[in-house]
Design an enzyme around this catalytic site. Sequence first.
Site, PDB file in Angstrom:
ATOM      1  NE  ARG A 207      -3.616  -2.064   2.733  1.00  0.00           N
ATOM      2  CZ  ARG A 207      -3.448  -2.803   3.832  1.00  0.00           C
ATOM      3  NH1 ARG A 207      -2.632  -2.414   4.790  1.00  0.00           N
ATOM      4  NH2 ARG A 207      -4.116  -3.917   3.984  1.00  0.00           N
ATOM      5  CG  PHE A 223     -11.731  -8.950  -3.462  1.00  0.00           C
ATOM      6  CD1 PHE A 223     -12.664  -9.949  -3.240  1.00  0.00           C
ATOM      7  CD2 PHE A 223     -11.241  -8.770  -4.748  1.00  0.00           C
ATOM      8  CE1 PHE A 223     -13.082 -10.781  -4.286  1.00  0.00           C
ATOM      9  CE2 PHE A 223     -11.655  -9.589  -5.797  1.00  0.00           C
ATOM     10  CZ  PHE A 223     -12.571 -10.597  -5.578  1.00  0.00           C
ATOM     11  CG  ASP A 245     -15.402  -7.073   1.354  1.00  0.00           C
ATOM     12  OD1 ASP A 245     -14.154  -7.134   1.386  1.00  0.00           O
ATOM     13  OD2 ASP A 245     -16.144  -7.970   1.801  1.00  0.00           O
ATOM     14  CG  ASN A 273     -19.948 -11.862  -6.197  1.00  0.00           C
ATOM     15  OD1 ASN A 273     -18.869 -11.664  -6.763  1.00  0.00           O
ATOM     16  ND2 ASN A 273     -20.409 -13.054  -5.934  1.00  0.00           N
ATOM     17  CG  ASP A 292      -5.721  -7.542  -1.253  1.00  0.00           C
ATOM     18  OD1 ASP A 292      -5.166  -8.645  -1.390  1.00  0.00           O
ATOM     19  OD2 ASP A 292      -5.669  -6.885  -0.200  1.00  0.00           O
ATOM     20  CB  CYS A 332      -2.923 -13.918  -0.121  1.00  0.00           C
ATOM     21  SG  CYS A 332      -4.677 -14.303  -0.169  1.00  0.00           S
TER      22      CYS A 332
HETATM   23  N1  SAH Z   1      -8.007  -5.681   0.533  1.00  0.00           N
HETATM   24  C1  SAH Z   1      -8.162  -6.004   1.935  1.00  0.00           C
HETATM   25  C2  SAH Z   1      -8.104  -7.469   2.221  1.00  0.00           C
HETATM   26  C3  SAH Z   1      -9.104  -8.283   1.476  1.00  0.00           C
HETATM   27  S1  SAH Z   1      -9.389  -9.868   2.112  1.00  0.00           S
HETATM   28  C4  SAH Z   1      -7.091  -5.277   2.748  1.00  0.00           C
HETATM   29  O1  SAH Z   1      -6.111  -4.783   2.182  1.00  0.00           O
HETATM   30  O2  SAH Z   1      -7.246  -5.211   3.945  1.00  0.00           O
HETATM   31  C5  SAH Z   1     -10.619 -10.432   1.035  1.00  0.00           C
HETATM   32  C6  SAH Z   1     -11.959  -9.748   1.157  1.00  0.00           C
HETATM   33  O3  SAH Z   1     -12.743 -10.191   0.083  1.00  0.00           O
HETATM   34  C7  SAH Z   1     -12.750 -10.058   2.408  1.00  0.00           C
HETATM   35  O4  SAH Z   1     -13.072  -8.837   3.042  1.00  0.00           O
HETATM   36  C8  SAH Z   1     -14.014 -10.768   1.919  1.00  0.00           C
HETATM   37  O5  SAH Z   1     -15.173 -10.349   2.625  1.00  0.00           O
HETATM   38  C9  SAH Z   1     -14.086 -10.307   0.499  1.00  0.00           C
HETATM   39  N2  SAH Z   1     -14.709 -11.205  -0.489  1.00  0.00           N
HETATM   40  C10 SAH Z   1     -14.507 -12.530  -0.658  1.00  0.00           C
HETATM   41  N3  SAH Z   1     -15.153 -12.975  -1.768  1.00  0.00           N
HETATM   42  C11 SAH Z   1     -15.761 -11.886  -2.317  1.00  0.00           C
HETATM   43  C12 SAH Z   1     -16.566 -11.676  -3.480  1.00  0.00           C
HETATM   44  N4  SAH Z   1     -16.848 -12.684  -4.306  1.00  0.00           N
HETATM   45  N5  SAH Z   1     -17.006 -10.434  -3.741  1.00  0.00           N
HETATM   46  C13 SAH Z   1     -16.712  -9.413  -2.907  1.00  0.00           C
HETATM   47  N6  SAH Z   1     -15.951  -9.545  -1.810  1.00  0.00           N
HETATM   48  C14 SAH Z   1     -15.481 -10.762  -1.513  1.00  0.00           C
END
Ligand code: SAH
Length: 388
Positions: A207, A223, A245, A273, A292, A332
């Site tokens: 970041r 995400f 998210d 989604n 992410d 990840c």
């Molecule tokens: N970018 C964040 C970490 C993301 S972790 C950071 O830097 O802190 C992954 C995230 O994706 C979680 O919050 C989870 O709720 C979300 N997630 C998982 N599958 C998803 C989907 N299909 N659509 C939207 N969000 C999703």
Amino acid sequence: MRTLTLHPGRERRILKGHRWVFSNEAADTLHDFEPGSWVEVVSAKGAPLGVGYINPSSLIAVRIVCPPGEKPDEDFFRQALRNAADLRRYLYPGEETCRLVFGESDSLPGLVVDRYGDVLVYQITTLGMAGREELIGELLLDLFKPSALVFRNDSPARALEGLQPAKGLASGNLPGPVPVLLDGIRYLVDPLGGQKTGMYLDQRDNRNASRRWMEGKKVLDLFSYNGAWSLSALAAGALEATGVDQSSDAVAQATTNAALNGFADRASFVAANVFEYLKRIPRGSFDVIVLDPPAFAKTRSAVSEARKGYADINRRALLALKPGGILITSSCSYHMNEELFSEAIVSAGQAAGKKLRLLVSGGQALDHPILLAMPETRYLKCFVVEAN
Ligand code: SAH
């Protein structure tokens, strides 16, 4: 302490510094050993390789904790925790929040400890470490004097070790979410109700490295969880940030965090989604897109499906970028190594008809050190790519 003998040749990886003995590498019958007990691992010829704890029911039968001749006693654990804290002392000056312990990389397999201000949150993922949980708790309290000690023993990885999920307050007071300052940005972190231990500290350096591309930009943060990428972009002068998210709790946390930093008018977070959301975005809508996602490949056998998943979602993100836009894309999944991930991004570029230039190839933050002899400790990839 009992001795566990390996099959011939199986000592090589361990002599290089790897810390796991897989169940098919043991010459002795694993179920003859007391689950969670200490064993001295020796080669087929009887050469000592190290001392670790055993779980006869796990694919990873032994996790080596200390070198031959050392005792994994209270002093050992105390020193390992001290060493872990020493390493972090200079990484993020003036800030307390960090990953304090990162498993094998800190000689403490099965243990993760995150520090949020003066609150400590630990996570135990193995049977062997679960047997030492009380000691770990006492040492954390004694060494770091946190205002609260929280356990988040609810990682899905525990099932592989035959452990039940549990979370709660081990000690101290936790009146509510913890105010945290991370790289100049304020957050309210919820160690009991949030994801993982409360937030994703592993993307911290990425970041920060990405801040130079944010000024005046329209940013999409996919995400987004508690909004960390969006907030970092806005702190670096982004015009606006939209986070997406699927978790409404994550959206609520991100919205609170944006307000906390005075960014409410430039940030919006949407519960949706991402796969559906990306289909609806007109081409060329954003200057910067952060992708992410959670791990697509949790096992080796899932890699080929995951590769397609990464290629597809990255293709859609590339199409949503303006010409010359920046894609910040992560994986990840340990099983999706850098080469495979790179291939997936190249496929995405080809399918989107974009020329990609790699500007940064980042990994996990400095407080998640990599044990070089143990590739499993290297899991995060983050590419900053310019797309034309
Ligand atoms: N970018 C964040 C970490 C993301 S972790 C950071 O830097 O802190 C992954 C995230 O994706 C979680 O919050 C989870 O709720 C979300 N997630 C998982 N599958 C998803 C989907 N299909 N659509 C939207 N969000 C999703």
